[in-house]
Design an enzyme around this catalytic site. Structure first.
Site, mmCIF file in Angstrom:
data_model
loop_
_atom_site.group_PDB
_atom_site.id
_atom_site.type_symbol
_atom_site.label_atom_id
_atom_site.label_comp_id
_atom_site.label_asym_id
_atom_site.label_seq_id
_atom_site.Cartn_x
_atom_site.Cartn_y
_atom_site.Cartn_z
ATOM 1 N N ASP A 1 86.954 68.896 17.641
ATOM 2 C CA ASP A 1 86.587 68.049 16.427
ATOM 3 C C ASP A 1 84.962 68.736 16.226
ATOM 4 O OD1 ASP A 1 88.828 66.812 15.989
ATOM 5 O OD2 ASP A 1 88.397 65.517 17.734
ATOM 6 N N LYS B 1 77.912 65.359 11.645
ATOM 7 C CA LYS B 1 76.865 64.706 11.831
ATOM 8 C C LYS B 1 75.949 64.797 13.172
ATOM 9 C CE LYS B 1 77.942 61.952 7.910
ATOM 10 N NZ LYS B 1 79.209 60.909 7.442
ATOM 11 N N ASP C 1 87.368 77.769 14.128
ATOM 12 C CA ASP C 1 86.798 78.015 12.647
ATOM 13 C C ASP C 1 85.834 77.940 12.234
ATOM 14 O OD1 ASP C 1 88.179 75.550 12.765
ATOM 15 O OD2 ASP C 1 87.852 75.702 10.388
ATOM 16 N N GLU D 1 93.232 72.716 29.612
ATOM 17 C CA GLU D 1 92.797 72.579 28.146
ATOM 18 C C GLU D 1 92.439 71.379 27.466
ATOM 19 O OE1 GLU D 1 94.291 73.536 23.595
ATOM 20 O OE2 GLU D 1 95.851 73.186 24.821
ATOM 21 N N GLU E 1 94.380 65.141 26.304
ATOM 22 C CA GLU E 1 94.516 64.714 24.921
ATOM 23 C C GLU E 1 93.993 63.155 24.705
ATOM 24 O OE1 GLU E 1 94.345 66.080 21.737
ATOM 25 O OE2 GLU E 1 93.999 64.077 21.470
ATOM 26 N N TYR F 1 96.201 74.143 15.034
ATOM 27 C CA TYR F 1 95.087 74.432 14.117
ATOM 28 C C TYR F 1 94.621 75.997 13.638
ATOM 29 C CZ TYR F 1 93.416 69.562 13.478
ATOM 30 O OH TYR F 1 93.417 68.288 13.015
ATOM 31 N N GLU F 2 94.835 76.575 14.719
ATOM 32 C CA GLU F 2 94.330 77.966 14.419
ATOM 33 C C GLU F 2 95.354 78.588 13.586
ATOM 34 O OE1 GLU F 2 94.715 80.138 18.319
ATOM 35 O OE2 GLU F 2 93.449 81.748 17.398
#
Ligand SMILES: C[S@@+](CC[C@H](N)C(=O)[O-])C[C@H]1O[C@@H](n2cnc3c(N)ncnc32)[C@H](O)[C@@H]1O
Length: 210
Positions: free
Chosen positions: A115, A119, A151, A42, A67, A190-191
């Protein structure tokens, strides 16, 4: 994910047995290290709920979490502070992933709520930008998969085009993944936040012949 710097984070990571401090040493040897034939990675674990939850749900598979933010990585490692053979963590930037894993060494890559970098000038930072896809393609096994959840519709659409251009084959697509029960897949931090606000998009790609 922006968060304040935790003073204890660097020391905590340095002392963690679950964190692999020199991942390049294990290039080509992860199956042996984890004692598993099938390795899932992941990228961008955040605080680690998905990586830890999936490793608990599927202990027969190898699970490596990556991470780059120090404080976030430390929080994930604090949740998983006992070493189990099939689970490891890398505190580092996935831009170096091709130095940590050998060609065809990885079976599945998970991207959860990456993320979006909205932009255009930042698009190279997106984890589904061709710069990353090139590295994923190298380290994935011949029938390797990439599974993405988000999302963010714009990131999802961008990713579908980017993967298509790179020769990955779209195998599954959901436009509202959590409208049905999916106990086989852990809900990330986050989900949990976003599934109450709108649809969760999910897609699975298989490595093509490029
Ligand atoms: C929006 S958060 C999502 C966290 C988690 N996956 C979830 O679904 O709750 C994205 C995470 O990806 C990490 N990240 C972004 N780019 C990365 C990179 N190049 N290498 C490693 N981690 C990265 C960020 O630091 C952040 O913690």
């Amino acid at each position: 994910m922006r968060m304040r710097k935790l003073k204890w984070a660097a020391d905590f990571i340095a002392n963690s047995e679950v964190n692999v401090h020199n991942p390049e040493i294990y290039q080509g040897k992860w199956r042996e290290l984890l004692n598993r034939d099938c390795i899932h990675v992941e990228i961008g674990t955040g605080k680690g709920d998905y990586w830890i939850g999936m490793a608990n749900l599927y202990p027969e598979l190898g699970w490596i979490g990556i991470e780059k933010q120090e404080s976030v990585a430390a929080l994930a490692l604090r949740k998983k502070d006992t070493l189990e053979q099939q689970t490891r963590f890398i505190h580092g930037d996935a831009a170096n992933i091709d130095q940590w894993f050998a060609k065809k060494e990885i079976d599945v890559i998970h991207l959860n709520f990456s993320d979006p970098w909205p932009k255009n000038r930042n698009k190279k930072r997106r984890l589904s930008n061709e710069r990353f896809l090139d590295k994923y393609h190298q380290i994935l096994s011949d029938d390797g998969q990439i599974i993405m959840k988000t999302d963010n519709r714009s990131l999802f659409e961008y990713s579908i085009i980017e993967f298509q251009n790179f020769g990955f084959k779209l195998e599954e697509i959901y436009l509202d993944f959590r409208s049905e029960q999916h106990d086989e897949d852990i809900i990330s931090e986050y989900e949990r936040k976003f599934m109450e606000k709108g649809p969760i998009y999910r897609a699975v790609w298989v490595k093509g012949g490029k």
